[in-house]
Design an enzyme around this catalytic site. Structure first.
Site, PDB file in Angstrom:
ATOM      1  CD  GLU A  97       5.830 -43.632  -4.921  1.00  0.00           C
ATOM      2  OE1 GLU A  97       5.242 -42.797  -5.881  1.00  0.00           O
ATOM      3  OE2 GLU A  97       5.700 -43.488  -3.979  1.00  0.00           O
ATOM      4  CB  ALA A 123       6.920 -30.599  -0.408  1.00  0.00           C
ATOM      5  CB  SER A 127      -0.459 -33.784  -5.170  1.00  0.00           C
ATOM      6  OG  SER A 127      -0.671 -33.782  -6.541  1.00  0.00           O
ATOM      7  CB  SER A 128       0.818 -27.855  -3.904  1.00  0.00           C
ATOM      8  OG  SER A 128       1.596 -27.722  -5.242  1.00  0.00           O
ATOM      9  CD  GLU A 135      -0.070 -31.745 -13.048  1.00  0.00           C
ATOM     10  OE1 GLU A 135      -1.117 -31.727 -12.247  1.00  0.00           O
ATOM     11  OE2 GLU A 135       1.109 -32.170 -12.505  1.00  0.00           O
ATOM     12  CG  ASP A 164      -0.778 -36.740  -7.620  1.00  0.00           C
ATOM     13  OD1 ASP A 164      -0.557 -37.868  -7.432  1.00  0.00           O
ATOM     14  OD2 ASP A 164       0.349 -36.120  -8.200  1.00  0.00           O
TER      15      ASP A 164
HETATM   16  P1  ADP Z   1       3.654 -30.623  -6.278  1.00  0.00           P
HETATM   17  O1  ADP Z   1       2.451 -31.021  -6.814  1.00  0.00           O
HETATM   18  O2  ADP Z   1       4.444 -31.671  -5.580  1.00  0.00           O
HETATM   19  O3  ADP Z   1       3.141 -29.697  -5.163  1.00  0.00           O
HETATM   20  P2  ADP Z   1       4.140 -29.616  -8.905  1.00  0.00           P
HETATM   21  O4  ADP Z   1       5.622 -28.863  -9.438  1.00  0.00           O
HETATM   22  O5  ADP Z   1       3.586 -30.539  -9.590  1.00  0.00           O
HETATM   23  O6  ADP Z   1       4.567 -29.794  -7.349  1.00  0.00           O
HETATM   24  O7  ADP Z   1       3.120 -28.236  -8.646  1.00  0.00           O
HETATM   25  C1  ADP Z   1       3.458 -26.944  -8.149  1.00  0.00           C
HETATM   26  C2  ADP Z   1       2.818 -25.960  -9.053  1.00  0.00           C
HETATM   27  O8  ADP Z   1       1.540 -25.974  -8.909  1.00  0.00           O
HETATM   28  C3  ADP Z   1       3.456 -24.526  -8.565  1.00  0.00           C
HETATM   29  O9  ADP Z   1       4.856 -24.184  -8.992  1.00  0.00           O
HETATM   30  C4  ADP Z   1       2.272 -23.609  -9.009  1.00  0.00           C
HETATM   31  O10 ADP Z   1       2.539 -23.434 -10.334  1.00  0.00           O
HETATM   32  C5  ADP Z   1       1.166 -24.492  -9.022  1.00  0.00           C
HETATM   33  N1  ADP Z   1       0.635 -24.304  -7.552  1.00  0.00           N
HETATM   34  C6  ADP Z   1       0.097 -25.167  -6.735  1.00  0.00           C
HETATM   35  N2  ADP Z   1      -0.387 -24.455  -5.544  1.00  0.00           N
HETATM   36  C7  ADP Z   1      -0.719 -23.264  -5.818  1.00  0.00           C
HETATM   37  C8  ADP Z   1      -1.386 -22.062  -5.508  1.00  0.00           C
HETATM   38  N3  ADP Z   1      -1.741 -22.244  -4.126  1.00  0.00           N
HETATM   39  N4  ADP Z   1      -1.245 -20.887  -6.062  1.00  0.00           N
HETATM   40  C9  ADP Z   1      -0.939 -20.645  -7.309  1.00  0.00           C
HETATM   41  N5  ADP Z   1      -0.213 -21.795  -7.798  1.00  0.00           N
HETATM   42  C10 ADP Z   1      -0.142 -22.926  -7.268  1.00  0.00           C
HETATM   43 MG    MG Z   2       2.308 -32.196  -8.757  1.00  0.00          MG
END
Ligand code: ADP
Ligand code: MG
Length: 386
Positions: free
Chosen positions: A33, A122, A125-126, A159, A171
């Site tokens: 980390e 959360a 890494s969405s 990004e 990620d």
């Molecule tokens: P993390 O990567 O920890 O989840 P981030 O702030 O880096 O958090 O990324 C989240 C952002 O990515 C969301 O606020 C949105 O803008 C985008 N995102 C993620 N998943 C989706 C989705 N399924 N549809 C649209 N946007 C998404």
């Molecule tokens: Mg992220």
């Protein structure tokens, strides 16, 4: 390729005829980390939370995209001469399309539909999952073979440059290259990597503290600056020191006399954490779960005491985990100041772990945590129906 049984079962309204479907996973970082931006080592695993993208052709050069999570549609033109970010979720998709086009992949117009069960924001890494899934889908749809390391680099560029988040490549890399049953050791300097077997009798349990302290962004930038200051001091000794990656613990100890205490401790975290990641990789190769768990515990202490990026809720979650039977290791994961912990738990102890940690955390804080018991999974791929 994989069967799409789960997809049909859960999403029987989808995808519509004529589209192809791709999916990319979220991730958890097991150890390593705050080492990525110091050219060091990290060890993430891909987890079975995914972003799915269904893609169908259009006859023009526009991309229209609908996010089911945000219940919103957006359209943009691939030939727009001056695309600008809008601080909107669609920036992730548009940024990826732009990065692909800028490196010579001429894309076909497409209609995209996105759904995700990666918890958004959360720390799992969405963002990389949406980038990698759409990047892969757009390339495939436009007739290109996808080289996954290249895709990871381009998604990171999207990004960094378009969305405007200063992230490393971990990620996107794990979302591309993950493998079921494996953790991935990544050298952030050379991008050399190695897949390592996780013990079959253990599960990864992620505990979301449900807090995110305001400090996070400011402290992150401060830590980066402190590491740079450490490098400037240590490089004066004449050794070839470009980043903290180039410094051993022994060198730090012998050269630390004129380092301010705070800078010394920041450096000590990064240098010892790099060493721990390599020891953790060796432990996985030997099949030593106990040693792997011990290194995870040490990582947390170093992040808490030397790097000072933990917080009361993360420390509580780690302490609660350590008091439960079957816990091999527990630590904060991600940037810190809230977010999640990752726990390595004996398979048969998972149910009790889940119930008790949720109850104990809620009793102390009044906050109901989310607990995710994860399987590891493969990196981005096409999902075939049938
Ligand atoms: P993390 O990567 O920890 O989840 P981030 O702030 O880096 O958090 O990324 C989240 C952002 O990515 C969301 O606020 C949105 O803008 C985008 N995102 C993620 N998943 C989706 C989705 N399924 N549809 C649209 N946007 C998404
Ligand atoms: Mg992220």
């Amino acid at each position: 390729m994989i069967e799409a049984k789960d997809l049909r079962g859960r999403f029987n309204d989808w995808p519509r005829a004529g589209s192809r479907v791709y999916r990319a996973p979220g991730r958890v970082n097991l150890i390593g980390e705050h080492t990525d931006y110091n050219d060091g080592f990290v060890m993430p695993a891909a987890i079975d939370f995914h972003t799915w993208v269904a893609i169908a052709p259009r006859t023009d050069r526009t991309i229209s995209v609908f996010s089911e999570n945000f219940q919103e549609a957006v359209r943009f033109d691939l030939d727009d001469p001056a695309p600008q970010p809008k601080r909107h979720w669609s920036d992730y998709v548009r940024g990826v399309a732009l990065a692909l086009e800028q490196s010579g992949y001429r894309l076909r117009g497409a209609q995209l539909q996105i759904r995700s069960d990666v918890p958004i924001g959360a720390g799992l890494s969405s963002s990389a999952a949406i980038e990698v899934a759409t990047g892969y889908a757009l390339l495939h749809h436009s007739g290109f073979d996808v080289e996954k390391v290249e895709l990871a680099r381009l998604c990171q560029r999207a990004e960094n440059d378009f969305v405007g988040v200063r992230c490393g490549i971990m990620d996107q890399f794990i979302s591309c290259q993950g493998e079921k049953g494996k953790a991935l050791l990544l050298d952030c300097r050379s991008l050399e990597y190695k897949l390592l077997p996780l013990a079959k009798a253990t599960r990864l349990v992620i505990c979301n503290t449900m807090v995110k302290h305001e400090l996070a962004a400011g402290e992150y930038n401060k830590r980066r600056a402190e590491c740079e200051e450490g490098v400037r001091h240590l490089a004066r000794r004449g050794d070839d020191v470009k980043t903290l990656r180039d410094v051993t613990s022994a060198q730090l100890e012998s050269d630390s006399r004129d380092l301010p205490d705070i800078i010394y401790r920041r450096c000590r975290h990064v240098i010892s954490e790099n060493a721990r990641v390599l020891q953790a990789a060796a432990a996985l190769e030997r099949g030593s779960v106990a040693e792997f768990g011990r290194l995870i515990d040490e990582s947390h202490r170093s992040l808490q005491q030397d790097y000072e990026v933990s917080c009361a809720e993360l420390d509580l979650m780690v302490n609660l985990a350590n008091a439960l039977p079957g816990t091999y290791g527990a630590r904060m994961t991600g940037g810190g100041f809230g977010g999640c912990t990752v726990n390595l738990v004996l398979d048969e102890a998972v149910e009790e772990f889940k119930t008790r940690i949720a109850r104990d955390y809620e009793n102390t804080t009044g906050i109901t945590p989310e607990i995710y018991v994860c399987e590891t999974t493969d990196g981005v791929k096409e999902v075939v129906s049938g």
